[in-house]
Structures are given as structure tokens and as C-alpha cells.
Scaffold this active site. Structure first.
Site, short mmCIF file in Angstrom:
data_model
loop_
_atom_site.label_atom_id
_atom_site.label_comp_id
_atom_site.label_asym_id
_atom_site.label_seq_id
_atom_site.Cartn_x
_atom_site.Cartn_y
_atom_site.Cartn_z
N ARG A 25 103.18 20.84 -89.44
CA ARG A 25 102.32 19.67 -89.57
C ARG A 25 100.91 19.89 -89.04
O ARG A 25 99.94 19.38 -89.59
CB ARG A 25 102.98 18.49 -88.82
CG ARG A 25 102.14 17.25 -88.61
CD ARG A 25 102.84 16.27 -87.67
NE ARG A 25 103.22 16.90 -86.42
CZ ARG A 25 102.37 17.11 -85.40
NH1 ARG A 25 101.11 16.72 -85.49
NH2 ARG A 25 102.80 17.67 -84.29
N GLU A 62 104.68 12.08 -65.52
CA GLU A 62 105.10 11.75 -66.88
C GLU A 62 106.51 11.16 -66.88
O GLU A 62 106.79 10.16 -67.55
CB GLU A 62 105.05 12.99 -67.77
CG GLU A 62 105.44 12.67 -69.22
CD GLU A 62 105.72 13.92 -70.04
OE1 GLU A 62 105.13 14.06 -71.12
OE2 GLU A 62 106.54 14.75 -69.60
N TRP A 84 98.74 13.82 -72.14
CA TRP A 84 98.85 12.93 -73.30
C TRP A 84 97.49 12.47 -73.81
O TRP A 84 97.41 11.61 -74.69
CB TRP A 84 99.71 11.72 -72.96
CG TRP A 84 101.18 11.98 -73.00
CD1 TRP A 84 101.98 12.42 -71.99
CD2 TRP A 84 102.04 11.85 -74.14
NE1 TRP A 84 103.28 12.57 -72.42
CE2 TRP A 84 103.35 12.22 -73.73
CE3 TRP A 84 101.84 11.45 -75.47
CZ2 TRP A 84 104.43 12.20 -74.60
CZ3 TRP A 84 102.92 11.43 -76.33
CH2 TRP A 84 104.20 11.80 -75.90
N TYR A 137 108.53 7.30 -75.96
CA TYR A 137 109.66 7.48 -75.04
C TYR A 137 109.93 6.29 -74.12
O TYR A 137 111.06 5.79 -74.06
CB TYR A 137 109.43 8.72 -74.17
CG TYR A 137 109.39 10.01 -74.92
CD1 TYR A 137 110.57 10.65 -75.32
CD2 TYR A 137 108.18 10.62 -75.23
CE1 TYR A 137 110.54 11.84 -76.02
CE2 TYR A 137 108.14 11.82 -75.92
CZ TYR A 137 109.31 12.43 -76.33
OH TYR A 137 109.28 13.60 -77.01
N ARG A 164 132.49 9.23 -72.64
CA ARG A 164 131.82 10.20 -73.51
C ARG A 164 130.66 9.55 -74.26
O ARG A 164 130.16 10.11 -75.25
CB ARG A 164 132.84 10.79 -74.49
CG ARG A 164 133.92 11.62 -73.80
CD ARG A 164 134.82 12.33 -74.81
NE ARG A 164 135.69 11.40 -75.50
CZ ARG A 164 136.97 11.16 -75.16
NH1 ARG A 164 137.50 11.76 -74.10
NH2 ARG A 164 137.71 10.33 -75.86
N ARG A 165 130.23 8.39 -73.75
CA ARG A 165 129.15 7.64 -74.41
C ARG A 165 127.94 7.49 -73.51
O ARG A 165 127.12 6.58 -73.71
CB ARG A 165 129.67 6.26 -74.83
CG ARG A 165 130.89 6.33 -75.73
CD ARG A 165 131.48 4.96 -76.00
NE ARG A 165 132.71 5.05 -76.79
CZ ARG A 165 133.46 4.01 -77.15
NH1 ARG A 165 133.09 2.78 -76.78
NH2 ARG A 165 134.56 4.18 -77.86
N CYS A 187 110.10 14.39 -79.48
CA CYS A 187 110.59 15.76 -79.67
C CYS A 187 111.93 15.93 -78.96
O CYS A 187 112.85 16.51 -79.51
CB CYS A 187 109.58 16.77 -79.13
SG CYS A 187 108.06 16.83 -80.08
N ARG A 207 114.58 18.11 -81.06
CA ARG A 207 114.45 18.39 -82.49
C ARG A 207 113.37 19.42 -82.76
O ARG A 207 113.45 20.19 -83.74
CB ARG A 207 114.13 17.11 -83.27
CG ARG A 207 112.75 16.54 -82.93
CD ARG A 207 112.29 15.43 -83.86
NE ARG A 207 110.98 14.95 -83.44
CZ ARG A 207 109.83 15.48 -83.84
NH1 ARG A 207 109.80 16.49 -84.68
NH2 ARG A 207 108.68 14.99 -83.39
N ASP A 210 107.99 23.36 -78.73
CA ASP A 210 106.89 24.30 -78.49
C ASP A 210 107.29 25.11 -77.26
O ASP A 210 107.16 24.65 -76.13
CB ASP A 210 105.61 23.49 -78.26
CG ASP A 210 104.42 24.33 -77.82
OD1 ASP A 210 104.58 25.54 -77.55
OD2 ASP A 210 103.31 23.76 -77.71
N ASN A 218 109.79 20.46 -70.33
CA ASN A 218 111.04 19.77 -70.65
C ASN A 218 112.17 20.20 -69.72
O ASN A 218 112.95 19.35 -69.25
CB ASN A 218 111.44 20.03 -72.09
CG ASN A 218 110.39 19.64 -73.11
OD1 ASN A 218 110.15 20.37 -74.07
ND2 ASN A 218 109.74 18.50 -72.91
N HIS A 248 110.17 27.07 -81.62
CA HIS A 248 109.09 27.86 -82.19
C HIS A 248 108.01 28.23 -81.17
O HIS A 248 107.86 27.59 -80.13
CB HIS A 248 108.43 27.11 -83.35
CG HIS A 248 108.02 25.70 -82.99
ND1 HIS A 248 108.85 24.62 -83.24
CD2 HIS A 248 106.92 25.18 -82.40
CE1 HIS A 248 108.26 23.50 -82.84
NE2 HIS A 248 107.08 23.82 -82.31
N TYR A 250 103.87 28.82 -81.38
CA TYR A 250 102.71 28.67 -82.26
C TYR A 250 101.98 30.01 -82.40
O TYR A 250 101.94 30.81 -81.46
CB TYR A 250 101.76 27.60 -81.72
CG TYR A 250 102.23 26.20 -82.05
CD1 TYR A 250 102.02 25.66 -83.31
CD2 TYR A 250 102.91 25.43 -81.10
CE1 TYR A 250 102.46 24.39 -83.63
CE2 TYR A 250 103.36 24.15 -81.41
CZ TYR A 250 103.13 23.64 -82.67
OH TYR A 250 103.57 22.38 -82.99
N ALA A 304 98.83 22.22 -79.99
CA ALA A 304 98.70 21.95 -81.42
C ALA A 304 99.02 20.49 -81.66
O ALA A 304 100.10 20.02 -81.31
CB ALA A 304 99.64 22.85 -82.22
#
Length: 305
Positions: A25, A62, A84, A137, A164-165, A187, A207, A210, A218, A248, A250, A304
Site C-alpha cells: 500500500r 502508547e 503516531w 486500538y 478458552r475465550r 496491525c 496481520r 514491519d 510490539n 515483512h 521494507y 512507511a
């Protein structure tokens, strides 16, 4: 070398060796692979990378911002956290017809963004109009279609630890387009907790990742969250499991990745929390202390967007 940092460095190496070029994108381009997992035993130490300095202040603020339910960058700007700023700034330029006048990452763009963040800090009306990121978020964690997922999660861990929930989702399909206007669709989309032998573990599904810039944040952020929830629920910490979709590097981060891979990891630090805090919403920045963190110098790279 700690197993925690080795796993991250192995991910970088794997992408350089096995990743495939893929357009994205942002237009920058990536080296990408689909599907990967890392596991971090939090008893080994706090998984804060040592092969480059990670700015802990930004991660903690954050996370506290997410937990508060806020979606406006003013809290972050007031605490000198910049991670941000670029997205709402680009939205501000676009809405005022200024994109051509301030090309991304030019000196004029950087100067204009400093003025933008200064005004966010000083002008509440301006911040309300241009600092809002949409239903990202914080909104989803605390108000997913009217439901406070974090409050529910804490209570459920206490009363039904074998469930399990024990899941929090940031992916609200009905609001993805709205999130895209000034912010970014989540993300790190979904995380699930698991209690075994009095230890709290968490698995995150991300999902899009970077790996050079985002993933170290993260890893630390969700490890902080596990420690915080474990403390308020009278549990010990277990594992952080990090599962990926599109993982990925960049194309404009390759040089930085190779520099990081040339460094030998050092001993992991330890995390000390203020033991007086018994409510997840009472944590403040001053309640976190990182002990024994001795990283290499930071490695700069552009985000990016």
C-alpha cells in the site's frame, strides 16, 4: 545470546534469505513471507532488544494510551511521544491542500510537522480536529460496539481462568474504513490469554508486521501488558507468543537490518512494576522501571505510511 533476541534476529535472517519481493500500500515495497511464529519465555528476562536501542518511554505511553481508550494523539504529544504523529499530519496536509507544498520527509515537511505537533500540544480545539485517529486500538479495546473488552477480560481471568475465550479483538470490520482516514487499521488484530499453573501467557495475531521498526515495539508492548495483567490478577508471567500473517522488511530498511544483524546481543533487562498497583487502569508511566538495559545505539529508519 538469549533465546528471545535470537528468535527476532532469526526472523530478520529468514526474511532476507526466503522472503519474496511484494508491492504494498505504501509504494515502498517489501520483502515478505506469510505466516510465522515466535515464542518468548518471560522468565528469561524482559524481551527488549539489545542490538539496537528501543525507546521504552514511547512503548509504555502508547500502551497506557490504548488502555485508556483514547484515540487522539494529544496525550502522546504532551508526553513527547512521536510514533503516531505522521499519519494525522499527512491527513492534515491533505485536508488543507498542502501535500504538494510539503513533500514527505523533505526539510520543509519536517519543519511543518514540528509546528503541527506544537499546535496539537497548545491548542485543544486544533488537537480535537486534527489529532483524532478514528476508532483505532483504544476505542476497540474499551468500546467495541459499546463493549469494554479490557474490563471484561480482567474480570474473566479472575473468575474463569480456564476459559478458552479470553480474547480481545481490535479488528472491527464495520469500522475499518473509518480507521483508515487518519489512522491505520489494526496491525495487531487479536490477542488471547491462557493460564496454566498460575502463569499468564498471551498469544498475539498480527496481520501485518514491519519487522525492523514495528515488531520490536510490539514484542515489548504485549510483554508489558502480560506483566500488568498478571500483577492485577495475582498471577505469574508465562510466555508471549507472537504469530504473524504478512511479515515483512521494507525495501528501504535493508541496510539497517544488516547493521543490526552484525551486532552481538547482550543480556536482557528486567522489568520492575510498582507492586502497589492492583487495577489495570491505575498504571502510570512512573510505575514502570527497566533494570539493566544496555543496548547498542539506535538505528534510524523512516516509517512507511
Amino acid at each position: 545470546m538469549s533465546n528471545s533476541e535470537k528468535q527476532y534476529l532469526d526472523l530478520l535472517k529468514m526474511l532476507l534469505l526466503e522472503g519474496k519481493e511484494k508491492n504494498d500500500r505504501t509504494g515502498v515495497g517489501t520483502i515478505s513471507k506469510f505466516g510465522y511464529q515466535m515464542r518468548f519465555d518471560l522468565s528469561e528476562g524482559f524481551p527488549l532488544l539489545t542490538t539496537k536501542k528501543i525507546f521504552v518511554k514511547s512503548i509504555i505511553h502508547e500502551l497506557l494510551w490504548f488502555i485508556s481508550g483514547s484515540t487522539n494523539i494529544k496525550y502522546l504529544v504532551d508526553n513527547d511521544v512521536k510514533i503516531w504523529n505522521e499519519r494525522p499530519f499527512q491527513s492534515y496536509l491533505k485536508s488543507n491542500g498542502l501535500l504538494d507544498k510539503y513533500p514527505k520527509y523533505s526539510n520543509s515537511w519536517k519543519e511543518k510537522m514540528l509546528l503541527f505537533t506544537k499546535r496539537i500540544k497548545e491548542d485543544n480545539d486544533f488537537a480535537k480536529k486534527y489529532g483524532e485517529l478514528g476508532p483505532i486500538y483504544g476505542k476497540q479495546w474499551r468500546n467495541f460496539n459499546g463493549f469494554d473488552q479490557i474490563s471484561w477480560l480482567i474480570n474473566e481471568i479472575k473468575v474463569n481462568p480456564n476459559s478458552r475465550r479470553l480474547i480481545v479483538s481490535a479488528w472491527n470490520a464495520s469500522e475499518i474504513l473509518e480507521m483508515s482516514k487518519s489512522g491505520l487499521p489494526p496491525c495487531h488484530t487479536l490477542f488471547q490469554f491462557y493460564i496454566q499453573n498460575g502463569k499468564l501467557s498471551c498469544q498475539l495475531y498480527q496481520r501485518s508486521a514491519d519487522v525492523f521498526l514495528g515488531v520490536p515495539f510490539n514484542i515489548a508492548s504485549y510483554s508489558f501488558l502480560i506483566h500488568m495483567i498478571a500483577q492485577v490478577c495475582d498471577l505469574e508471567v508465562g510466555e508471549f507468543i507472537h504469530s504473524f500473517g504478512d511479515v515483512h522488511i521494507y525495501q528501504n530498511h535493508i541496510e539497517q537490518v544488516n547493521l543490526q544483524l552484525s551486532r552481538t546481543p547482550r543480556q536482557l533487562p528486567k522489568l520492575k512494576l510498582n507492586k502497589e498497583i492492583k487495577n489495570i487502569f491505575d498504571f502510570k508511566y512512573k510505575d514502570f522501571e527497566i533494570l539493566g538495559y544496555n543496548p547498542y545505539n539506535p538505528i534510524k529508519a523512516n516509517v512507511a505510511i
